[in-house]
Design a protein around this motif. Structure first.
Motif, short mmCIF file in Angstrom:
data_model
loop_
_atom_site.label_atom_id
_atom_site.label_comp_id
_atom_site.label_asym_id
_atom_site.label_seq_id
_atom_site.Cartn_x
_atom_site.Cartn_y
_atom_site.Cartn_z
N ARG A 919 0.84 -1.22 0.00
CA ARG A 919 0.00 0.00 0.00
C ARG A 919 0.86 1.24 0.00
NH1 ARG A 919 -2.98 4.12 0.11
NH2 ARG A 919 -5.06 4.20 1.00
N ALA A 920 0.55 2.17 -0.90
CA ALA A 920 1.27 3.44 -0.97
C ALA A 920 0.61 4.45 -0.03
CB ALA A 920 1.29 3.96 -2.39
N GLU A 921 1.20 5.63 0.05
CA GLU A 921 0.64 6.63 0.95
C GLU A 921 -0.71 7.15 0.45
OE1 GLU A 921 2.75 10.71 -0.65
OE2 GLU A 921 3.72 9.62 1.02
N PHE A 922 -1.46 7.70 1.37
CA PHE A 922 -2.82 8.18 1.11
C PHE A 922 -2.81 9.22 0.00
CE2 PHE A 922 -6.59 10.76 2.48
CZ PHE A 922 -7.54 9.77 2.32
N ALA A 976 0.40 7.89 6.02
CA ALA A 976 0.53 9.35 6.02
C ALA A 976 1.18 9.85 4.73
CB ALA A 976 1.34 9.79 7.21
N PRO A 977 0.56 10.85 4.10
CA PRO A 977 1.12 11.41 2.85
C PRO A 977 2.26 12.38 3.15
CG PRO A 977 -0.94 12.50 3.40
CD PRO A 977 -0.75 11.45 4.44
N LEU A 978 3.34 11.83 3.69
CA LEU A 978 4.48 12.67 4.10
C LEU A 978 5.17 13.32 2.92
CD1 LEU A 978 5.92 10.32 6.86
CD2 LEU A 978 4.61 12.44 7.17
N SER A 979 4.93 12.81 1.72
CA SER A 979 5.59 13.38 0.53
C SER A 979 5.04 14.75 0.19
CB SER A 979 5.41 12.44 -0.66
OG SER A 979 4.04 12.27 -0.96
N ARG A 980 3.82 15.04 0.65
CA ARG A 980 3.24 16.33 0.30
C ARG A 980 2.74 17.13 1.50
NH1 ARG A 980 -0.85 12.56 -0.94
NH2 ARG A 980 -2.89 13.05 0.02
N ALA A 982 3.40 18.04 5.92
CA ALA A 982 4.25 17.95 7.11
C ALA A 982 3.60 17.05 8.13
CB ALA A 982 4.47 19.34 7.69
N GLN A 983 4.45 16.47 9.01
CA GLN A 983 3.95 15.56 10.03
C GLN A 983 2.93 16.23 10.93
OE1 GLN A 983 4.80 12.29 10.45
NE2 GLN A 983 3.33 12.13 12.17
N GLU A 984 3.25 17.49 11.32
CA GLU A 984 2.35 18.20 12.21
C GLU A 984 0.98 18.41 11.56
OE1 GLU A 984 5.33 19.09 11.44
OE2 GLU A 984 6.49 18.91 13.31
N GLN A 985 0.97 18.71 10.26
CA GLN A 985 -0.30 18.92 9.55
C GLN A 985 -1.12 17.63 9.50
OE1 GLN A 985 0.11 20.40 5.56
NE2 GLN A 985 -2.12 20.41 5.18
N ILE A 986 -0.42 16.55 9.21
CA ILE A 986 -1.10 15.25 9.16
C ILE A 986 -1.69 14.91 10.52
CG2 ILE A 986 -0.75 12.78 8.84
CD1 ILE A 986 1.40 13.50 6.76
N GLU A 987 -0.88 15.18 11.60
CA GLU A 987 -1.38 14.89 12.95
C GLU A 987 -2.62 15.72 13.26
OE1 GLU A 987 1.93 15.62 15.44
OE2 GLU A 987 3.00 13.78 14.85
N ARG A 988 -2.62 16.97 12.84
CA ARG A 988 -3.78 17.81 13.07
C ARG A 988 -5.00 17.28 12.31
NH1 ARG A 988 -0.05 22.07 12.52
NH2 ARG A 988 -0.72 22.43 10.37
N GLU A 989 -4.80 16.87 11.05
CA GLU A 989 -5.91 16.35 10.25
C GLU A 989 -6.44 15.03 10.83
OE1 GLU A 989 -4.70 16.03 6.19
OE2 GLU A 989 -4.52 18.20 5.90
N VAL A 990 -5.50 14.20 11.29
CA VAL A 990 -5.93 12.94 11.90
C VAL A 990 -6.74 13.22 13.16
CG1 VAL A 990 -5.12 10.87 13.10
CG2 VAL A 990 -4.06 11.55 10.94
N THR A 991 -6.22 14.11 13.99
CA THR A 991 -6.92 14.44 15.23
C THR A 991 -8.31 15.00 14.94
OG1 THR A 991 -4.80 14.93 16.29
CG2 THR A 991 -6.79 15.79 17.35
N GLU A 992 -8.36 15.91 13.95
CA GLU A 992 -9.65 16.51 13.60
C GLU A 992 -10.64 15.46 13.10
OE1 GLU A 992 -11.42 19.94 10.54
OE2 GLU A 992 -9.27 19.50 10.59
#
Length: 1233
Positions: A919-922, A976-980, A982-992
């Protein structure tokens, strides 16, 4: 001239006159007359219903010595004062025509069958009431219609005279001569008889002349008139046999004569209001046949409790202060006898005349006048009679006739020979049937037509009151029995159609059912068995009564042994009710009612088809050969290709076709009675098949339902073929048929497992259905709706057909003719249309999901998948518009929910993979479709507004929305789509996303989904805790942020553990969460330097570890249950020994083993570290510390010595014991905990 008056009495008898002849006076012309006889009272009431005479004018009082032998100047000239008597030399004719009662019955059809007991000429009534006093013969024909008896004079001698010419009635002549009165022959009237007739005629003309002058009349004219008088008496009064014109007659003959059928049969009784004005049976050229009501007046006479409709020609005059009197001429040398007195009294009662003026003469010379009140007539000298006896005679005769004239349509003969005291009643119809040679009963056609007319009249009332149904049915069945289908097809066709109209195709209300069950039918039973039972009962009751048949005459139906018996009060009581409580056969079974309707429709169609000369080269159809109802195999690829098939369904729905000017396929002429009748029959059959189809649908017999709706649409197709205009109610019905057809096809598509049974039901045909189909094929190929009614094997095609049916029904209801009246029906069709579009959207959505699961490599989305998505989305979108059009927010929400699910399937299809299939990133496409899905779910929630509007749908949408947020957050977290980003942004989106999913987890409402919500909420907290745990471990530098992550991780771990514990069915998840929490505590302890701080952290970690006992207890319980199930299976069947270890409770053994592999070293490490710190601590240990250390050492020692290869159940049990030991010691050392 002086009068001797018995008293004065005024009367008011309104007699209406119309220049055109008879006019109805209605019920306004009522006058009650009470005639008293001694201490007894005779009730008599007369209502003039019809009058052709002008209001009575004063009569001329003739001078004394006026010579009545000399004719007046106005003699034999037509005069309205005498009415029809003005054209006859007899004054008031005493000779009744054979069908006079039928003429009255046709004019007063509302009274026949229910309100009136007797219909007859007044002369016949008088003759019957004088039977005990008279030696003269009596010969009358009696017919029954409902509770009404029709009485007519039956001139048996005239019948025999005609028989010698035509050969008919020879059997009756032989029977009469053998059993009756061989000596009685018609006696030639004496000269005295004609003399009296002549001076009576002249007296009446003198009385209306006024001047009293005699006019010289040539001797040859007088002789000619006297010869005419004699000829009038000898002239045949019997009509020629009633027949309909021969169809093979020449064209001019057809133009001049009008058939009985065409003048009378009702083409469509229930649908055309104008038919309430029923046409007369015979035209003016047929009056000679005696069927015209040619009485001067018709009177509704109530004598005691007997209601009679009588015809009278008695002239009525005014008399100054005596506005209504009757004139009589008497020979002064001859006293009035009792027969004459009864005659005068009854005439005045029937016509409501209060006074009698008697003119006495001697040898034609007027002597004097005398005025006599009607109530005084029974007391005249030499003419004294009892009015009570007359009343008893009337009641006895009526009871006798009602008890024995029981069969409608039969001709009964009431006969008393001259000089005889015996009165006999014969059933001529039965005698005719028993005769060897064929003969024709001249009463058959008039009786049949009267039965038909009464039934037609009652049919118009039956729509308001169903109590008439039983009577109507019996009348029509008896009418059909009497007629030859070859000679009278139109009446038979109409009668059968009316019979079909009696059966309610919709569900009768309870009130209607009660009415119909109490409804009285005629006692002519509905079956031969019932009739035989009634006859047996009648015979048994007659054994000891004067009704018993004479041993000498076995042919008589009943016999009055002596006319003296008629004077005995209540000697004859009716043993056979004229209208017993026979109910109309109301069946609760829809199919039975419809089968009755179809059987009558078929009989009517056969009658119509016999009259149609085919002008086409149609092949002869064998009604015994079934017409196949073929089904077609449809391939998946070509199933939905005919997108224009809706036009085929609408081909027959044009509001107005061109007026038909040419004969139909079978040769029918548009506008003919056959044409009108067939239209009604085709529509009736179509409605019956529709009801059958609807009933079969409710019984889940979808193959049968499809067959019936196919027949319904074939009948409708035939109707369209012969109809020039489609009325709105027909188009409404067609819309209902198409809608029901759509329902059936949808049900067939949803029940593919019963194909064989449905196919067998579909192909079955009754002989009746086959014959109706053959009749339909005379007018139409019946192929217009094949597409909609074929039984296909492809569910996709059936859904497509169902959708097209609904679309066609919708198009119909939107036409200009129906759009204003469609209302509720349009709403229902839109609902069905929205539903089928949802079904088709779900069908294609499931196809897309199946294609996705079958793909081996998910590298790219195929064109086929995209096409299926488009189809599914298109149907969902159209369905939403349909539901929005009718304001159905619930179903709109469901379709929005399904569209959201489709978006999730699209998102799953865009899942990216690497070359190694990992599986590739989201991806962005996944995020796009998931967000679209969320939008549709939110729109669905908005459509519902609140949970109270529809809790089940609300809960479903709520769950799907929570699931979508959870899936989106999980994919973002795991891939996590780390290629596009940031980790912090992904964490915020996940949390939301996780918090929104948690928001829609309804933990408070008790429902089937509550455990699922709890599990999801626990999982969300676990995932968030894990994420914050990871952030805490990886965060460097920002202490404030690390503390925040630590605090959040602790919070979510705590909530997750509490939820998993409350679930009690997720031990692995609970154990994993607790172990992660222990690891989090261990990581926190790693950065601590103080022994006290470390001891505190270790103690806290051990407390968390102690909580794992809950998980191990659940695991232990499930393992025991699994072992017990295995043992039970082993005892029941040896074949169950190969069951896998993880099939029973759903416990993942491998996961448990894996978690135990983490648990043991972690537990061992914590115990070791605590023991070390407690051993090396510098402060003096307390007694409690020593006990605790001892327990830790003991638990640690046992843990190290545990058998690693022991069975899983033993190991789990061992862990529970250690944890409980540790928990107990910890609780004793921490009493406040």
């Amino acid at each position: 001239m002086s009068f001797s008056s018995a008293g004065d009495r005024e009367a008011d008898i309104p007699l209406d006159m119309d220049d055109s002849g008879l006019t109805c006076a209605g019920d306004t012309s009522k006058q009650d007359t009470m005639i008293c006889s001694g201490s007894s009272e005779i009730k008599s009431r007369a209502v003039v219903k019809y009058s052709a005479a002008p209001p009575p004018t004063s009569y001329a009082v003739l001078q004394e010595k006026t010579d009545l032998k000399l004719p007046p100047a106005n003699w034999l000239r037509e005069n309205p004062q005498l009415g029809s008597a003005g054209t006859t030399v007899l004054g008031s004719s005493s000779k009744s025509k054979p069908f006079s009662s039928f003429g009255m019955a046709y004019d007063f059809i509302d009274c026949i069958g229910d309100d009136v007991d007797v219909v007859s000429d007044s002369e016949n009534i008088k003759k019957l009431l004088k039977i005990p006093y008279s030696k003269s013969h009596v010969s009358m024909a009696v017919h029954r219609v409902g509770r009404t008896l029709l009485l007519d004079e039956l001139d048996i001698q005239e019948l025999f005279r005609r028989s010698s010419q035509t050969g008919d009635w020879a059997w009756l002549k032989e029977f009469y001569q053998r059993l009756m009165d061989q000596k009685w022959q018609r006696k030639k009237k004496s000269k005295e008889h004609w003399y009296q007739k002549a001076i009576l005629s002249k007296f009446l003309y003198y009385s209306i002349n006024g001047d009293g002058a005699a006019a010289p009349v040539p001797k040859d004219m007088v002789d000619e008139v006297e010869e005419e008088i004699e000829a009038e008496e000898l002239r045949s009064s019997w009509p020629t046999t009633l027949t309909t014109p021969d169809e093979d007659d020449s064209a001019p003959a057809k133009e001049e004569s009008v058939s009985v059928d065409s003048q009378f049969a009702l083409g469509h009784v229930s649908s055309v209001p104008n038919e309430q004005n029923l046409p007369t049976l015979f035209n003016e050229g047929e009056n000679s046949q005696g069927l015209r009501n040619d009485f001067v007046r018709n009177i509704m006479w109530t004598f005691e409790d007997i209601h009679m409709l009588v015809g009278s020609n008695m002239p009525i005059f005014g008399g100054g202060r005596y506005p209504a009197v009757s004139l009589r001429l008497r020979d002064n040398n001859k006293p009035i006898n009792i027969l004459t007195g009864i005659d005068y009294w009854l005439d005045n009662l029937m016509c409501n005349v209060p006074e009698l003026v008697m003119c006495f003469h001697v040898n034609g010379i007027v002597q004097k006048y005398e005025m006599i009140k009607t109530e005084d007539i029974p007391h005249l000298e030499n003419s004294t009679f009892s009015t009570r006896v007359i009343k008893d005679i009337a009641q006895n005769i009526l009871s006798f006739l009602k008890s024995n004239c029981t069969k409608e349509g039969h001709t009964y003969w009431l006969f008393k020979a001259s000089g005889s005291d015996i009165v006999k009643l014969y059933d001529l119809t039965t005698l005719c049937e028993e005769a060897e040679e064929e003969c024709q009963n001249p009463f058959t056609l008039p009786v049949a037509v009267l039965l038909y007319k009464v039934a037609s009249n009652l049919m118009l009332k039956a729509h308001q009151n169903r109590k008439h149904y039983g009577t109507v049915r019996t009348l029509l069945l008896n009418c059909i029995k009497l007629l030859d289908q070859d000679k009278h097809p139109q009446i038979i066709a109409s009668a059968n159609y009316m019979l079909s109209e009696l059966f309610q195709l919709d569900d009768p209300t309870e009130e209607d059912e009660g009415e119909s069950l109490r409804a009285g039918g005629s006692e002519d039973s509905y079956s031969d068995e019932e009739r035989e039972e009634e006859e047996e009962l009648t015979e048994e009751s007659d054994e000891n009564s004067s009704y018993a048949r004479s041993q000498r005459d076995s042919k008589a139906v009943a016999v009055i042994r002596s006319v003296v018996e008629l004077s005995v009060p209540e000697k004859y009581k009716s043993t056979h009710q004229i209208r017993p409580n026979c109910s109309f056969p109301v069946s609760q079974d829809k199919e039975e009612r419809c089968r009755h309707v179809l059987s009558y429709v078929l009989k009517s169609l056969k009658a119509v088809d016999l009259t149609i000369k085919k002008e086409s080269d149609l092949p002869a159809a064998d009604p015994n050969t079934p017409i196949p109802l073929k089904y077609e195999e449809r391939s998946t690829t070509g199933a939905c290709s005919p997108e224009n098939d809706i036009s085929l369904l609408l081909e027959r729905t044009g509001i107005v076709h061109e007026d038909q000017k040419h004969p139909t396929r079978s040769g029918m002429i548009p506008g003919s009675w056959q044409h009108r009748m067939k239209m009604q029959l085709f529509l009736k059959a179509s409605k019956a098949y529709y009801v059958l189809s609807d009933a079969a649908t409710n019984l889940l017999k979808y193959g049968r339902a499809l067959r019936y709706i196919k027949l319904a649409l074939q009948c409708y197709d035939a109707y369209c073929s012969v109809s020039g205009t489609l009325h709105p109610h027909v188009l409404h019905f067609h819309s209902q048929c198409l809608s029901l057809c759509g329902d059936i096809q949808l049900m067939l598509a949803q029940n593919i497992n019963n194909r064989a049974a449905y196919l067998e039901e579909y192909n079955y045909q009754t002989k009746e259905d086959q014959e109706i189909l053959h009749s339909l094929h005379r007018e139409s190929s019946c192929q217009a709706f094949n597409m909609a009614t074929d039984l296909a094997m492809d569910p996709e095609y059936q859904l497509f057909v169902s959708c097209k049916c609904y679309e066609a029904a919708h198009e119909l209801l939107l036409c200009d003719t129906l759009k204003d009246s469609a209302g509720e029906q349009l709403k229902q069709v839109l609902k069905r249309l929205g539903n089928i579009r949802n079904e088709m959207g779900v069908f294609y959505m499931n196809q897309a999901a199946a294609m996705q699961s079958e793909k081996e490599v998910k590298k790219s989305v195929s064109v086929a998948e995209q096409e299926i998505w488009k189809k599914s989305f298109g149907f969902f979108e159209k369905g939403m518009k349909d539901f929005e059009a009718i304001g159905d927010s619930t179903n709109t929400a469901l379709l929005l929910c399904n569209t959201g699910r489709l978006m999730r399937i699209c998102a799953q299809a865009h899942c990216p993979v690497y070359d190694d299939l990992s599986r590739a990133e989201f991806s962005l496409e996944e995020a796009l479709y998931y967000n679209k899905a969320i939008d549709y779910y939110l729109r669905a929630m908005k459509s519902l507004t609140t949970r109270e509007s529809h809790p089940a749908v609300w809960d479903s949408v709520n769950w799907e929305l929570s699931t979508t947020y959870f899936t989106l957050a999980t994919l973002l977290q795991d891939y996590a789509p780390l290629s596009r980003k940031a980790q912090e942004q992904i964490e915020r989106e996940v949390t939301e996303a996780m918090m929104k999913s948690l928001k829609y987890c309804d933990l408070q409402t008790e429902s089937a989904r509550q455990p699922l919500y709890q599990y999801r909420a626990a999982t969300i907290h676990h995932r968030l805790a894990s994420m914050y745990h990871s952030c805490f471990r990886n965060q460097v530098g920002d202490e404030h942020l690390r503390k925040q992550h630590r605090s959040l991780a602790e919070l979510h771990y705590s909530k997750a553990v509490n939820l998993f514990i409350s679930l009690r069915d997720a031990p692995c998840e609970l154990l994993r969460t607790l172990l992660e929490r222990v690891a989090f505590a261990e990581f926190t302890m790693a950065g601590q330097n103080s022994s006290t701080a470390k001891l505190k952290s270790l103690t806290a970690a051990l407390d968390i570890m102690t909580e794992t006992r809950h998980a191990f207890q659940l695991i232990h319980k499930e393992l025991i249950e699994e072992e017990m199930e295995k043992e039970q299976d082993m005892t029941e069947s040896a074949e169950s020994s190969d069951l896998s270890t993880d099939d029973g409770s759903g416990l993942n053994i491998q996961e448990v083993i894996k978690l135990i592999g983490v648990f043991e070293p972690s537990f061992s490490f914590l115990l070791l570290q605590v023991i070390k710190i407690l051993t090396t601590i510098k402060r003096k240990p307390s007694g409690r510390d020593e006990e605790l250390l001892k327990t830790y050492k003991n638990v640690y020692s046992n843990l190290l010595r545990s058998e690693k290869n022991a069975p899983l159940l033993m190991r789990v049990k061992f862990y529970i014991e250690l944890l409980n030991q540790l928990k107990a010691e910890t609780d004793s050392n921490n009493p406040d905990s």
